[in-house]
Design an enzyme around this catalytic site. Structure first.
Site, PDB file in Angstrom:
ATOM      1  CE  LYS A  49      -3.654  -2.345   2.596  1.00 38.47           C
ATOM      2  NZ  LYS A  49      -4.634  -2.649   3.852  1.00 38.47           N
ATOM      3  CE1 TYR A  98      -8.889  -3.806   0.856  1.00 29.90           C
ATOM      4  CE2 TYR A  98      -8.404  -1.749  -0.219  1.00 29.90           C
ATOM      5  CZ  TYR A  98      -8.024  -2.805   0.333  1.00 29.90           C
ATOM      6  OH  TYR A  98      -6.627  -2.813   0.826  1.00 29.90           O
ATOM      7  CG  PHE A 122     -12.995  -0.223   7.652  1.00 31.63           C
ATOM      8  CD1 PHE A 122     -12.609  -0.738   6.407  1.00 31.63           C
ATOM      9  CD2 PHE A 122     -13.667  -0.988   8.451  1.00 31.63           C
ATOM     10  CE1 PHE A 122     -12.742  -2.115   5.899  1.00 31.63           C
ATOM     11  CE2 PHE A 122     -14.152  -2.337   8.196  1.00 31.63           C
ATOM     12  CZ  PHE A 122     -13.440  -2.803   7.061  1.00 31.63           C
ATOM     13  NE  ARG A 141      -4.960 -13.172   4.955  1.00 30.50           N
ATOM     14  CZ  ARG A 141      -5.747 -12.068   5.256  1.00 30.50           C
ATOM     15  NH1 ARG A 141      -5.814 -11.120   4.340  1.00 30.50           N
ATOM     16  NH2 ARG A 141      -6.621 -11.827   6.317  1.00 30.50           N
ATOM     17  CB  THR A 170      -6.712  -7.040  10.020  1.00 26.52           C
ATOM     18  OG1 THR A 170      -7.132  -8.202   9.274  1.00 26.52           O
ATOM     19  CG2 THR A 170      -7.269  -5.591   9.539  1.00 26.52           C
ATOM     20  NE  ARG A 196      -1.538  -5.907   7.182  1.00 21.69           N
ATOM     21  CZ  ARG A 196      -2.740  -6.618   6.838  1.00 21.69           C
ATOM     22  NH1 ARG A 196      -3.206  -7.385   7.579  1.00 21.69           N
ATOM     23  NH2 ARG A 196      -3.216  -6.210   5.839  1.00 21.69           N
ATOM     24  CG  ASN A 212      -3.231  -2.782   7.183  1.00 26.12           C
ATOM     25  OD1 ASN A 212      -3.141  -2.232   5.840  1.00 26.12           O
ATOM     26  ND2 ASN A 212      -4.203  -3.467   7.576  1.00 26.12           N
ATOM     27  CG  HIS A 227      -4.660  -6.849  -0.219  1.00 23.18           C
ATOM     28  ND1 HIS A 227      -5.901  -7.026   0.643  1.00 23.18           N
ATOM     29  CD2 HIS A 227      -4.569  -7.853  -1.312  1.00 23.18           C
ATOM     30  CE1 HIS A 227      -6.635  -7.861  -0.317  1.00 23.18           C
ATOM     31  NE2 HIS A 227      -5.929  -8.377  -0.947  1.00 23.18           N
ATOM     32  CD  GLU A 231      -7.964  -9.944  -3.702  1.00 19.89           C
ATOM     33  OE1 GLU A 231      -6.814 -10.200  -3.274  1.00 19.89           O
ATOM     34  OE2 GLU A 231      -8.762  -9.722  -2.623  1.00 19.89           O
TER      35      GLU A 231
HETATM   36  P1  IDP Z   1      -6.692  -7.696   5.747  1.00 20.86           P
HETATM   37  O1  IDP Z   1      -6.200  -6.545   4.735  1.00 20.86           O
HETATM   38  O2  IDP Z   1      -6.090  -7.986   6.810  1.00 20.86           O
HETATM   39  O3  IDP Z   1      -7.387  -8.914   4.965  1.00 20.86           O
HETATM   40  P2  IDP Z   1      -9.615  -6.861   5.846  1.00 20.86           P
HETATM   41  O4  IDP Z   1     -10.573  -7.028   7.012  1.00 20.86           O
HETATM   42  O5  IDP Z   1      -9.689  -7.608   4.451  1.00 20.86           O
HETATM   43  O6  IDP Z   1      -8.310  -6.920   6.556  1.00 20.86           O
HETATM   44  O7  IDP Z   1      -9.798  -5.349   5.507  1.00 20.86           O
HETATM   45  C1  IDP Z   1      -9.164  -4.572   4.538  1.00 20.86           C
HETATM   46  C2  IDP Z   1      -8.395  -3.486   4.942  1.00 20.86           C
HETATM   47  O8  IDP Z   1      -9.417  -2.437   5.311  1.00 20.86           O
HETATM   48  C3  IDP Z   1      -7.402  -3.586   5.953  1.00 20.86           C
HETATM   49  O9  IDP Z   1      -5.920  -4.147   5.510  1.00 20.86           O
HETATM   50  C4  IDP Z   1      -7.399  -2.198   6.730  1.00 20.86           C
HETATM   51  O10 IDP Z   1      -6.344  -1.524   5.855  1.00 20.86           O
HETATM   52  C5  IDP Z   1      -8.695  -1.659   6.395  1.00 20.86           C
HETATM   53  N1  IDP Z   1      -9.464  -1.896   7.754  1.00 20.86           N
HETATM   54  C6  IDP Z   1     -10.028  -3.163   8.210  1.00 20.86           C
HETATM   55  N2  IDP Z   1     -10.684  -2.966   9.321  1.00 20.86           N
HETATM   56  C7  IDP Z   1     -10.458  -1.616   9.619  1.00 20.86           C
HETATM   57  C8  IDP Z   1     -10.995  -0.867  10.570  1.00 20.86           C
HETATM   58  O11 IDP Z   1     -11.616  -1.416  11.592  1.00 20.86           O
HETATM   59  N3  IDP Z   1     -10.672   0.489  10.710  1.00 20.86           N
HETATM   60  C9  IDP Z   1      -9.916   1.034   9.624  1.00 20.86           C
HETATM   61  N4  IDP Z   1      -9.350   0.303   8.564  1.00 20.86           N
HETATM   62  C10 IDP Z   1      -9.756  -1.021   8.558  1.00 20.86           C
END
Ligand code: IDP
Length: 162
Positions: free
Chosen positions: A20, A60, A68, A96, A102, A113, A123, A126, A137
């Site tokens: 990212k 997304y 978010f 992963r 996350t 991370r 973070n 992805h 994807e």
């Molecule tokens: P992942 O990237 O670990 O698979 P996902 O739940 O698919 O996590 O969420 C996608 C992205 O959305 C996360 O990597 C993060 O950047 C953002 N995200 C997820 N949950 C939150 C939140 O509660 N607050 C802010 N950003 C979030």
């Protein structure tokens, strides 16, 4: 579908990974790619690009409507990203595991991370979370001609094939 994975040897998967904009801005592209390379995953696609809003909304889509979602699309669109496809045994799960959870504050040391980030909002990276999302994807981010299948000589030291 465009990228049928049936040509891959049994147990070999492809996953989509994206560094990212915070990873690019913080100069972490090389060290993040290194982690996957050192693990033994094989790069079969790699590009540096500024993702469009349209692409990110599709990427997304499963989060549409969550609080978010809009900030997330804005964040990932705020600068260039590095998109890649990695191939190897259990590549989706392994990817992963290397990335971590996350929320980086809860991600163990040793993960990308856990070692390099502090907050969910930024973070770094992805990675596809299932074979369905990997396929979706990869098709979304890469054209067929952008993926390069190749024989990696070191695979004979990493993979048990017989
Ligand atoms: P992942 O990237 O670990 O698979 P996902 O739940 O698919 O996590 O969420 C996608 C992205 O959305 C996360 O990597 C993060 O950047 C953002 N995200 C997820 N949950 C939150 C939140 O509660 N607050 C802010 N950003 C979030």
């Amino acid at each position: 579908t465009k990228f049928d994975s049936s040509h891959l040897p049994e147990g070999i998967e492809r996953t989509f990974v994206m560094i990212k904009p915070d990873g690019v801005q913080r100069g972490l592209v090389g060290s993040i790619i290194s982690r996957f390379e050192q693990k033994g995953l094989k790069l079969v696609g790699l590009k540096f690009m500024h993702a469009s809003e349209c692409l990110l909304r599709q990427h997304y889509a499963e989060h549409e409507g969550r609080p978010f979602f809009e900030p997330l699309v804005k964040y990932v669109q705020s600068g260039p990203v590095v998109a890649m496809v990695l191939e190897g045994p259990d590549a989706i799960k392994v990817g992963r595991l290397l990335i971590g959870t996350t929320d980086p504050s809860k991600s163990p040391p040793g993960t990308i991370r856990g070692d390099l980030a502090l907050q969910t909002r930024k973070n770094l990276i992805h990675g596809s979370d299932s074979s369905e999302s990997a396929q979706r994807e990869i098709e979304l981010w890469f054209g067929q001609r952008e993926l390069v299948g190749w024989e990696k000589d070191s695979d004979k030291w990493l993979l048990e094939r017989e």
